[in-house]
Design an enzyme around this catalytic site. Sequence first.
Site, PDB file in Angstrom:
ATOM      1  CB  SER A  76      -0.881  -0.019   1.264  1.00 42.06           C
ATOM      2  OG  SER A  76      -1.762   1.081   1.261  1.00 42.06           O
TER       3      SER A  76
ATOM      4  CG  ASP B 194       4.802   5.980   3.055  1.00 43.76           C
ATOM      5  OD1 ASP B 194       5.550   4.986   3.153  1.00 43.76           O
ATOM      6  OD2 ASP B 194       5.014   6.906   2.250  1.00 43.76           O
TER       7      ASP B 194
END
Length: 374
Positions: free
Chosen positions: A81, A83
């Site tokens: 994904s 952060d």
Amino acid sequence: VSPPHPGDSYGVLPRPCRALVLLNPQSGAGRALEDFQAVVQPMLAEAEIATTVFITERPHHAHEKVRDEDLSQWDTLVVMSGDGLLYEVVNGLMERPDWEDTMKKPLCILPGGSGNALAASINHYAGNDHVAKKKLLTNCTFILCKGLHTQMDLVSLSTASGKRLFSFLGFGWGFISDVDIDSEKYRRLGNARFTLGTLQCLAKLRVYQGRLSYLPAVPEPATPPAPRDPHAPVTNGQAGRVLPPAGTEAAGALPADSLLVPLSQPVPAHWTVVPEEEFVTVYAIYQSHLGTNLLMAPAAQLHDGCIHLFYLKAGISRVALLKLFLAMARGTHLDLNCPHLRYVPVRAFRLEPRTATGIMTVDGEVLACEPVQG
């Protein structure tokens, strides 16, 4: 991985290896799941890494999963994904009663968002060329396949309203945080969202008032060295994790913020208080990259025990600010010797906004604007 730095110790994942992959299908341009199946899965299969894929369906889903689940069946947790999902995972792990043991489980980031700062930082530390998108994903997957893992700094943040947060990337206020959050609506553009956001925020450049204080990593000239406190915390030989005096923490209690005094008290006398109180931005970053194309702290290492503090004083022109951002793509912004930009490596900092204006962010996620220290 690049030659280990002195003091770095590496662990190796077992073979075969069991990985829990936490994946946000909405992150970035919404391609994380197909990229995982096309790029990552075949490489992991070859490296004998068996995966359980957990797809998040809502905000805080991953946070709850890692906070409540028995994680002993996996050797590593992989976040595919941007952060923001790793921030959820770190804070979920730190809420567990067994956080001390769980935080020893290796974490891996695979870039799947529009902001992939930690992935870009790790790619940089590994000595790889600067790359983005699928190439960065391939490089990060290779690092997972090799199975080498080492330590990484976390920063403990506390806010005036009593929140305690753990951050792996950075804390910001002002211009940079505005760009990050204002550009959310352009997520589908991937990394280009930040360029567009920068231009929009430049057009309405604002000034933020507040007080910034810090504990320098190396004593600054003109300040007498602080008298050595006989009860000063013992560090583990390196500017690394500060160990509290033995027996002061109950089992499961969170680590003590040994360098900080409560926000209601003035900062200790050996701290530096910045004379200016008008800023365009304040950013405390602990890794090298702020985004795939922003090499903000070229001196940063994965665990150097340092917070790299940058602040931009009011009065900078839009042209000078744009020049700084363009130079940051190559990490040459400090060479411009811009009189408004200050950089100082610190061990701790405190920021007290004069009014609750402006966006604060931690690891790219929004925080209420209030006094904070880390």
